[in-house]
Design an enzyme around this catalytic site. Structure first.
Site, PDB file in Angstrom:
ATOM      1  N   ASP A 235      13.324 -28.266 -64.642  1.00 23.12           N
ATOM      2  CA  ASP A 235      12.293 -27.416 -64.057  1.00 23.12           C
ATOM      3  C   ASP A 235      10.906 -27.887 -64.461  1.00 23.12           C
ATOM      4  O   ASP A 235      10.706 -28.482 -65.515  1.00 23.12           O
ATOM      5  CB  ASP A 235      12.501 -25.956 -64.509  1.00 23.12           C
ATOM      6  CG  ASP A 235      13.434 -25.228 -63.558  1.00 23.12           C
ATOM      7  OD1 ASP A 235      13.348 -25.473 -62.342  1.00 23.12           O
ATOM      8  OD2 ASP A 235      14.247 -24.416 -64.049  1.00 23.12           O
TER       9      ASP A 235
ATOM     10  N   MET B 180       6.986 -37.808 -66.328  1.00 19.35           N
ATOM     11  CA  MET B 180       5.557 -37.531 -66.213  1.00 19.35           C
ATOM     12  C   MET B 180       5.079 -36.554 -67.274  1.00 19.35           C
ATOM     13  O   MET B 180       3.951 -36.612 -67.728  1.00 19.35           O
ATOM     14  CB  MET B 180       5.202 -37.014 -64.821  1.00 19.35           C
ATOM     15  CG  MET B 180       5.797 -35.665 -64.443  1.00 19.35           C
ATOM     16  SD  MET B 180       5.252 -35.180 -62.773  1.00 19.35           S
ATOM     17  CE  MET B 180       3.486 -35.066 -63.002  1.00 19.35           C
TER      18      MET B 180
ATOM     19  N   GLU C  46       6.433 -27.685 -60.113  1.00 22.91           N
ATOM     20  CA  GLU C  46       6.746 -27.782 -58.682  1.00 22.91           C
ATOM     21  C   GLU C  46       7.957 -26.932 -58.286  1.00 22.91           C
ATOM     22  O   GLU C  46       8.125 -26.606 -57.110  1.00 22.91           O
ATOM     23  CB  GLU C  46       6.985 -29.245 -58.273  1.00 22.91           C
ATOM     24  CG  GLU C  46       5.730 -30.078 -58.140  1.00 22.91           C
ATOM     25  CD  GLU C  46       5.241 -30.670 -59.453  1.00 22.91           C
ATOM     26  OE1 GLU C  46       5.845 -30.352 -60.511  1.00 22.91           O
ATOM     27  OE2 GLU C  46       4.263 -31.430 -59.453  1.00 22.91           O
TER      28      GLU C  46
ATOM     29  N   ARG D 258       3.989 -39.485 -69.478  1.00 20.87           N
ATOM     30  CA  ARG D 258       2.863 -40.247 -68.941  1.00 20.87           C
ATOM     31  C   ARG D 258       1.551 -39.476 -69.074  1.00 20.87           C
ATOM     32  O   ARG D 258       0.492 -40.085 -69.232  1.00 20.87           O
ATOM     33  CB  ARG D 258       3.164 -40.569 -67.463  1.00 20.87           C
ATOM     34  CG  ARG D 258       2.179 -41.464 -66.744  1.00 20.87           C
ATOM     35  CD  ARG D 258       2.166 -42.854 -67.317  1.00 20.87           C
ATOM     36  NE  ARG D 258       1.077 -43.635 -66.733  1.00 20.87           N
ATOM     37  CZ  ARG D 258      -0.188 -43.576 -67.143  1.00 20.87           C
ATOM     38  NH1 ARG D 258      -0.539 -42.774 -68.137  1.00 20.87           N
ATOM     39  NH2 ARG D 258      -1.110 -44.313 -66.577  1.00 20.87           N
ATOM     40  N   TYR D 259       1.608 -38.142 -68.988  1.00 18.25           N
ATOM     41  CA  TYR D 259       0.357 -37.375 -68.945  1.00 18.25           C
ATOM     42  C   TYR D 259       0.289 -36.249 -69.976  1.00 18.25           C
ATOM     43  O   TYR D 259      -0.646 -35.466 -69.975  1.00 18.25           O
ATOM     44  CB  TYR D 259       0.136 -36.780 -67.538  1.00 18.25           C
ATOM     45  CG  TYR D 259       0.381 -37.771 -66.436  1.00 18.25           C
ATOM     46  CD1 TYR D 259      -0.457 -38.876 -66.280  1.00 18.25           C
ATOM     47  CD2 TYR D 259       1.457 -37.627 -65.546  1.00 18.25           C
ATOM     48  CE1 TYR D 259      -0.231 -39.817 -65.279  1.00 18.25           C
ATOM     49  CE2 TYR D 259       1.685 -38.559 -64.544  1.00 18.25           C
ATOM     50  CZ  TYR D 259       0.849 -39.644 -64.415  1.00 18.25           C
ATOM     51  OH  TYR D 259       1.076 -40.572 -63.441  1.00 18.25           O
TER      52      TYR D 259
ATOM     53  N   HIS E  85       9.057 -34.554 -54.240  1.00 18.78           N
ATOM     54  CA  HIS E  85       7.604 -34.728 -54.260  1.00 18.78           C
ATOM     55  C   HIS E  85       7.232 -35.779 -53.226  1.00 18.78           C
ATOM     56  O   HIS E  85       7.865 -36.808 -53.124  1.00 18.78           O
ATOM     57  CB  HIS E  85       7.150 -35.159 -55.646  1.00 18.78           C
ATOM     58  CG  HIS E  85       5.718 -34.839 -55.929  1.00 18.78           C
ATOM     59  ND1 HIS E  85       4.687 -35.407 -55.234  1.00 18.78           N
ATOM     60  CD2 HIS E  85       5.143 -33.983 -56.812  1.00 18.78           C
ATOM     61  CE1 HIS E  85       3.531 -34.926 -55.683  1.00 18.78           C
ATOM     62  NE2 HIS E  85       3.784 -34.048 -56.649  1.00 18.78           N
TER      63      HIS E  85
ATOM     64  N   LEU F 225      -3.760 -37.528 -65.519  1.00 16.96           N
ATOM     65  CA  LEU F 225      -3.120 -37.649 -64.216  1.00 16.96           C
ATOM     66  C   LEU F 225      -4.072 -38.262 -63.184  1.00 16.96           C
ATOM     67  O   LEU F 225      -3.712 -39.196 -62.448  1.00 16.96           O
ATOM     68  CB  LEU F 225      -2.667 -36.251 -63.795  1.00 16.96           C
ATOM     69  CG  LEU F 225      -1.643 -36.125 -62.690  1.00 16.96           C
ATOM     70  CD1 LEU F 225      -0.489 -35.232 -63.168  1.00 16.96           C
ATOM     71  CD2 LEU F 225      -2.266 -35.472 -61.475  1.00 16.96           C
TER      72      LEU F 225
ATOM     73  N   LEU G 104      -0.676 -43.489 -59.751  1.00 17.30           N
ATOM     74  CA  LEU G 104      -0.251 -42.223 -59.153  1.00 17.30           C
ATOM     75  C   LEU G 104      -1.217 -41.771 -58.068  1.00 17.30           C
ATOM     76  O   LEU G 104      -0.809 -41.391 -56.970  1.00 17.30           O
ATOM     77  CB  LEU G 104      -0.150 -41.134 -60.228  1.00 17.30           C
ATOM     78  CG  LEU G 104       0.344 -39.777 -59.713  1.00 17.30           C
ATOM     79  CD1 LEU G 104       1.844 -39.805 -59.475  1.00 17.30           C
ATOM     80  CD2 LEU G 104      -0.007 -38.656 -60.685  1.00 17.30           C
TER      81      LEU G 104
ATOM     82  N   GLU H  77       5.491 -23.732 -57.502  1.00 19.77           N
ATOM     83  CA  GLU H  77       5.285 -24.062 -56.086  1.00 19.77           C
ATOM     84  C   GLU H  77       6.433 -23.560 -55.203  1.00 19.77           C
ATOM     85  O   GLU H  77       6.198 -22.926 -54.176  1.00 19.77           O
ATOM     86  CB  GLU H  77       5.116 -25.572 -55.921  1.00 19.77           C
ATOM     87  CG  GLU H  77       4.685 -25.949 -54.510  1.00 19.77           C
ATOM     88  CD  GLU H  77       4.517 -27.454 -54.332  1.00 19.77           C
ATOM     89  OE1 GLU H  77       4.456 -28.170 -55.348  1.00 19.77           O
ATOM     90  OE2 GLU H  77       4.470 -27.892 -53.172  1.00 19.77           O
TER      91      GLU H  77
END
Lengths: 429, 429
Positions: A345, A67, A348, A156-157, A268, A83, A89, A352
């Site tokens: 890493d 991602m 998240e 992807r983003y 996730h 995103l 997604l 998070e």
């Protein structure tokens, strides 16, 4: 096939280089202190790939799909807008192109602060470039017949986006009439339509735009032959790498209470609408967890929980943050969080889990297992996954060919047809 | 320990008997024709258990726990009333004792018709008694030190109920001041609080009523020492038994299209409230599915789906019936349904899958893999699971000791304490 020869020429006289071991190792500690400076400079080092004399099928482009994440806080806006524009997604329906930008611009300041708090950006580019280049060096040794292996990253983003990667592939002599062989290697060990599926849709889109069907409706000769490593949830090396990081963290607890530490595997989450459509991700994450526990001899009690839920709709639980709070409330304050569905890493883990969940738990017994990052066992696992794939002659797993029962996406259907169909080309190579 | 001797006496002079192989095999075909007559008569045959001369720790009571089912349509009412009274299975809140009977009496006529349609009753008692007695015969051979092994069945909602089983245990000389050793062997390979957890709560309740703490608050000497086989989702023999039944069904498709048959693993669903509380069942079912696919070499595409959802609340999906319909609509009409979370035929296979889902699909390519029933590989697996447990000295898995993060049940807490605590008694045996 003669098509691959022109590419081989590109690397024929290049000498093997490598990231000095010491430099690579030093980044590990830099990372844990959230310093991104060293990491960013390392990210630009991509070793040239050598042509092995015994090579018969190389060169091979090894494309790591993930991602991605903003490398600096300035990239957060663009990252979020991509995103929230991705219906694979975050399915927002017909109004995706209106609602997506609204949500992303509203969330940008908050997410910028989160990236600032982990050192100014995501380390995912650095880790992806390190892991892919280290893996390619190993592949050159263990699979000389497909050497040289050239590492690419397609996010992807965030940069490098799929378009950029594909443009580089063509620039480097793959495809564009000259043929060549590329492997799309998902860095999500467990397949979800919203992660690997989305990356494959994007790859398929750019492949069509940059070297796809012409006016004749036939694929032009000399386009790249693609295959996909679409999932590898219980590869023994992956499992070993996870298990070792768990053991390292377990060893920090007093011996007498060690066996009672609860292992909380965290992945996730997904919206229930995606789960109920038939997404294979929850079951594959569970398979990874079970394999890690088998490797650990079921030494500890454990649970699988799900993080990063957003928005008002129903998501798969139990939620990681609730789980930690509830166990702490029950007096179970020795907990190890284990990120089980991501290989390095990212926000998240570093924000998070470390700065929210663990901080809010307010107990020193709540810890986190390190992410795989520069784990040597993990990089060897990547090489093993890759070599098995290269030798299999398969364009993707049989599982990937099957659409989800509730899938309505025509793009998904066409994408699968394309990658499954590459098997015919592989068989004549 | 001298306590077990009185029980040993009971079996000392009994000779080994067995169900004739031919009779056992013949029931397989009877079952597939839904004839219950032969089966019921077989169900009453429980072989006496012999005392092996080398035995040092026996006898051992092997208690098969399962949900059970009505053996005749007359038993449907009682079965449903117990089922809807069980807050572990169907949490209806404070009004459980009012709402439960209402729902069960309203559903009784419909469910009676379903049992009538599969031959007049559930074969689960027959299969449980057959599997447990065959396993005990094997155990007597491979684990003489814990012989004789005496089979018992304890159903949660149908005869023989836990109370009846426990009364028989005492009558047979276990416990009641004479000590003895019993193993609660769940016949749900994957653990859920609503299945195995509920059975253990019931077992713990009857244990306390029939030989529990007296006025002193101390457990009376000479009560039964219990241990629990609480889960075995990826036991290689279980996986092998499932895989062989899949292969047998796969072989009925033409060779050229065989690899494209979709394998639909189907397990009983759970309400999302139970999933989100931390129930381990979905992840363990997924582990079984992955293990079976590994054993099959990922020969076919597959999905895990969930059946038997009832009521208006959210349940875990995708639903099996929707899945079959959607694949058939997509033109994917070669499908094998594989019951993956139950070890013998029952209403969910014989009626829901065979007479509803497959019938409604209306396509000869939609089939079902046979249930494990009298599979010899499966019975050998049961014996292997049991002997590993008996030799481990463990009272239950470490996982069983951990309550779910969202659990509020005091009974569950006390039950876990009891079974975990039995380890101290096991270590001095």
């Amino acid at each position: 096939m003669a098509l691959r020869n022109p590419i081989s020429q590109l690397y024929k006289h290049a000498s093997r280089s490598s990231i000095p071991k010491a430099a690579a190792t030093s980044t590990r500690h830099a990372s844990s202190k959230h310093s991104q400076c060293q990491l960013r400079s390392m990210a630009t080092v991509v070793p040239p790939v050598t042509q092995d004399a015994t090579s018969s099928k190389g060169p091979t482009a090894m494309v790591f799909m993930n991602m991605g994440g903003p490398s600096t806080t300035d990239e957060v806006g663009g990252f979020l807008s991509r995103l929230f524009a991705d219906a694979d997604l975050i399915p927002l329906g017909r109004l995706q192109s209106y609602i997506g930008p609204l949500i992303s611009s509203r969330r940008t300041p908050k997410i910028k602060r989160q990236y600032a708090a982990i050192g100014g950006g995501s380390p995912i580019r650095k880790w992806s470039e390190y892991q892919s280049s280290e893996m390619c060096k190993l592949l050159d040794q263990i699979s000389p017949e497909t050497a040289p292996h050239k590492p690419y990253v397609a996010f992807r983003y965030a940069d490098p986006l799929t378009e950029e990667m594909y443009t580089n592939l063509l620039k480097d002599g793959f495809g564009g009439g000259k043929g060549g062989r590329a492997v799309a290697f998902t860095q999500y060990p467990q397949y979800s339509c919203s992660t690997t599926g989305s990356s494959l849709n994007e790859l398929w889109k750019w492949r069509n735009r940059l070297e796809g069907k012409g006016a004749t409706g036939l694929d032009p000769a000399g386009s790249i032959t693609w295959s996909v490593i679409d999932r590898w949830p219980v590869h023994p090396g992956l499992v070993e790498a996870f298990a070792r990081n768990v053991e390292t963290q377990l060893a920090t607890y007093p011996e007498e209470s060690r066996k009672d530490v609860v292992l909380l595997f965290s992945a996730h989450s997904l919206p229930m609408s995606v789960v109920n459509r038939g997404d294979t991700y929850p079951a594959e994450v569970a398979a990874t967890v079970y394999a890690v526990m088998q490797r650990l001899g079921f030494s500890n009690p454990y649970r699988l929980c799900w993080q990063s839920q957003v928005g008002p709709s129903a998501w798969l639980g139990a939620q990681t943050s609730d789980t930690v709070q509830e166990y702490v409330k029950k007096g179970q304050t020795d907990l190890i969080l284990i990120p089980i569905a991501f290989t390095s890493d990212h926000i998240e883990t570093l924000f998070e889990l470390d700065q929210e969940v663990i901080h809010e738990a307010g107990h020193p017994g709540v810890k986190r297992a390190e992410s795989l990052n520069d784990s040597r066992v993990f990089i060897e696992a990547l090489a093993d996954v890759a070599v098995n794939h290269l030798r299999s002659g398969e364009s993707c797993s049989r599982q990937m060919g099957l659409r989800c029962q509730g899938c309505k996406s025509e793009r998904c259907l066409e994408q699968k047809k394309f990658f499954v169909g590459q098997e015919n080309l592989l068989s004549v190579r």
